[in-house]
Design a protein around this motif. Structure first.
Motif, short mmCIF file in Angstrom:
data_model
loop_
_atom_site.label_atom_id
_atom_site.label_comp_id
_atom_site.label_asym_id
_atom_site.label_seq_id
_atom_site.Cartn_x
_atom_site.Cartn_y
_atom_site.Cartn_z
N ALA A 15 0.85 -1.09 -0.02
CA ALA A 15 -0.35 0.17 0.28
C ALA A 15 1.00 1.31 -0.10
CB ALA A 15 -0.86 -0.21 1.23
N LEU A 16 0.92 1.74 -0.96
CA LEU A 16 0.99 3.52 -1.10
C LEU A 16 0.10 4.66 -0.84
CD1 LEU A 16 2.65 2.42 -3.78
CD2 LEU A 16 4.33 2.83 -2.17
N PRO A 17 0.74 5.18 -0.09
CA PRO A 17 -0.09 7.18 -0.20
C PRO A 17 -0.25 7.45 -1.46
CG PRO A 17 2.05 6.77 1.03
CD PRO A 17 1.96 6.26 0.31
N VAL A 18 -2.21 8.15 -1.05
CA VAL A 18 -2.22 8.23 -2.70
C VAL A 18 -1.37 9.49 -3.53
CG1 VAL A 18 -4.40 9.97 -3.81
CG2 VAL A 18 -5.02 8.74 -1.51
N LYS A 19 -0.22 10.22 -3.07
CA LYS A 19 0.13 11.82 -3.26
C LYS A 19 1.11 11.04 -3.77
CE LYS A 19 0.67 16.33 -4.06
NZ LYS A 19 1.13 16.47 -5.19
N VAL A 20 1.75 11.19 -4.64
CA VAL A 20 3.47 11.56 -5.76
C VAL A 20 3.90 12.22 -5.88
CG1 VAL A 20 2.74 10.48 -7.77
CG2 VAL A 20 4.72 9.45 -6.61
N TRP A 21 5.16 13.04 -5.11
CA TRP A 21 5.55 13.52 -5.16
C TRP A 21 7.26 13.56 -6.60
CZ3 TRP A 21 4.77 18.42 -2.29
CH2 TRP A 21 3.24 18.49 -1.48
N SER A 22 7.06 13.56 -7.24
CA SER A 22 8.74 13.91 -7.70
C SER A 22 9.70 14.99 -7.79
CB SER A 22 7.98 14.94 -9.09
OG SER A 22 8.08 15.94 -9.29
N ASN A 23 10.63 14.43 -7.56
CA ASN A 23 11.81 15.65 -7.10
C ASN A 23 11.93 17.29 -6.56
OD1 ASN A 23 13.25 12.77 -6.22
ND2 ASN A 23 14.84 13.36 -8.11
N CYS A 161 16.25 14.36 3.85
CA CYS A 161 14.74 14.89 4.10
C CYS A 161 13.84 14.35 2.14
CB CYS A 161 13.74 15.93 3.79
SG CYS A 161 13.95 17.61 3.24
N VAL A 162 14.74 14.66 1.80
CA VAL A 162 15.06 14.07 -0.42
C VAL A 162 15.10 12.80 0.44
CG1 VAL A 162 16.18 16.29 -1.32
CG2 VAL A 162 17.46 14.18 -1.10
N LEU A 163 15.04 12.57 0.71
CA LEU A 163 15.64 10.22 0.72
C LEU A 163 14.68 9.37 0.92
CD1 LEU A 163 18.88 10.40 2.45
CD2 LEU A 163 18.17 10.44 0.40
N PHE A 164 13.90 10.08 2.01
CA PHE A 164 13.01 9.14 2.17
C PHE A 164 11.29 9.12 1.44
CE2 PHE A 164 16.05 9.52 5.28
CZ PHE A 164 16.21 7.91 5.83
N GLY A 165 10.55 7.88 1.61
CA GLY A 165 8.99 8.17 1.28
C GLY A 165 8.24 7.22 2.45
N ASP A 166 7.26 7.32 2.25
CA ASP A 166 5.99 6.43 2.99
C ASP A 166 6.01 5.46 2.16
OD1 ASP A 166 6.36 8.53 4.65
OD2 ASP A 166 4.91 8.88 4.22
N GLY A 167 5.17 4.38 2.61
CA GLY A 167 4.58 2.76 1.93
C GLY A 167 4.98 1.65 2.97
N ALA A 168 4.01 0.93 2.43
CA ALA A 168 3.95 -0.75 3.53
C ALA A 168 3.76 -1.79 2.69
CB ALA A 168 2.69 -0.77 4.28
N GLY A 169 4.78 -2.98 2.82
CA GLY A 169 4.33 -4.05 1.86
C GLY A 169 4.16 -4.82 2.92
N ALA A 170 3.62 -6.20 2.14
CA ALA A 170 3.39 -7.46 3.28
C ALA A 170 3.71 -8.77 2.72
CB ALA A 170 1.96 -7.52 3.69
N VAL A 171 3.62 -9.11 3.41
CA VAL A 171 3.50 -10.91 2.73
C VAL A 171 2.89 -12.11 4.09
CG1 VAL A 171 6.33 -10.87 1.33
CG2 VAL A 171 6.04 -11.76 4.00
#
Ligand code: ACO
Length: 331
Positions: A15-23, A161-171
């Motif tokens: 799952a990823l947040p709705v909003k994507v941010w380009s550099n 601050c430019v290095l990170f993002g939000d998200g989740a993965g599961a198995v």
């Protein structure tokens, strides 16, 4: 670990947040003295997803778990272990796992806990889940990596601050009796370790017991880079892991490394002598989502058909602590 049982991966989700941010969008929105070119050249990152209203580590974890259970065809009543790897939980307590348990109505006797091994958290959590399945009576476990580092970074520090993002993965994991005469399936080996003396090189500036705050990311980028490449690119470490699985480097179909930085992944590939074609790379799309990078990348590569049943997949994690972990899985 020899056993009459094997622990197989039977489903993935993310799952990823709705909003994507380009550099460029991030630089403009945060007023950073940076450029798309600098970020791409030094890190390989082109964009990242960042949580908005109503999105938290818990909601991302929950959505990834729901998708993983759907892909495995396993209902919530069957899950006996739920572990969320995170260092950006919604609350100090209860755990994110407990929040997911309540929302998805998992079984009353399901073990719920969070693991904090920073960017290595998912593979560490995989080890804990495997141990619990092998030691107990549960048949199914879910392991999740979920983070919202956008809540932890210092938005005035362009170097982090430019290095990170939000998200989740599961198995979803399933415990099966090993079939004699067949190749062992599932999680074949796991190795873990740390160098705690390096903890100050990558840490948060605060915590509950140090000022009742979460703090922000403090990082010595060059030291992190050096140690990450040394660990992830170590033929000796990979050899130990593969040896325990009864395999060699030539058997590896896919490497799914922690996605911090494309240059770290390329240097690790060179160190291991494994072609970059065999590396699953998502850092360009997701940036560094800490404990979520590996399960997110796994889900991408399973859904786009790269990882197939029978493939040998090597996971490589490295992060704050400096805690590291690796795993070999026959898919
Ligand atoms: N935009 C423009 N310039 C920047 C930025 C930016 N976002 N960030 C730093 N700079 C500047 C610095 O201020 C410095 O300027 P100066 O020469 O005038 O002092 C210059 O760029 C070089 O800075 P360095 O820190 O020396 O750059 P370096 O080549 O080491 O790259 C980086 C920095 C990308 C952070 C690198 O050290 C790295 O990849 N380290 C690994 C860190 C990492 O991936 N951490 C993730 C968390 S840990 C993990 O997941 C394993």
């Amino acid at each position: 670990m020899k056993s009459d049982f094997e622990i197989r991966v039977i489903g993935t989700g993310s799952a990823l947040p709705v909003k994507v941010w380009s550099n460029a969008e991030l630089i403009a929105a945060r007023g950073l003295e940076s450029s798309d070119e600098w970020i791409r050249e030094r890190t390989g990152i082109a964009q990242r997803y960042i949580v908005g209203e109503g999105e938290t580590t818990f909601t991302l974890a929950r959505d990834a778990v729901a998708k993983a259970m759907a892909s495995a065809g396993v209902g919530p009543e069957h899950i006996g272990v739920l572990i969320v790897a995170t260092c950006t939980p919604d609350l100090s307590f209860p755990s994110v796992a407990a929040l997911v348990h309540g929302d998805l109505k998992l079984a009353h006797n399901c073990v719920v806990l969070d693991v904090n091994a920073a960017c290595s958290g998912f593979v560490h959590a995989l080890a804990v889940a495997r141990g619990l399945l092998l030691a107990g009576t549960a048949e199914y476990a879910v392991v999740v990596g979920a983070e919202t580092f956008s809540n932890l970074v210092d938005w005035n520090d362009r170097a982090t601050c430019v290095l990170f993002g939000d998200g989740a993965g599961a198995v979803v994991l399933k415990k099966d009796t090993r079939t004699q005469g067949h190749k062992a399936q599932g999680v074949l080996s796991i190795d873990m370790g740390a160098d705690g003396t390096c903890a100050p090189q990558l840490m948060s500036s605060g915590g509950v017991a140090r000022g009742r705050v979460a703090g922000t990311v403090l990082m010595n980028g060059r030291e992190v880079y050096k140690h990450a490449v040394r660990q992830m690119g170590s033929k000796v470490e990979a050899g130990k892991l593969l040896d325990e699985a009864g395999l060699t480097v030539a058997d590896v179909n896919w490497v799914v490394p922690h996605q911090a930085n494309l240059r770290i992944i390329e240097a690790a590939a060179q160190g291991l002598g494994i072609s970059m074609d065999k590396f699953v790379v998502t850092v360009d799309q997701h940036a560094n989502t800490s404990a979520a990078t590996i399960p997110l990348a796994l889900d991408v590569a399973v859904r786009d058909g790269r990882i197939q049943a029978g493939d040998v997949v090597m996971l490589q994690a490295f992060g704050a602590g400096f805690a590291w972990s690796g795993a070999v899985i026959r898919w």
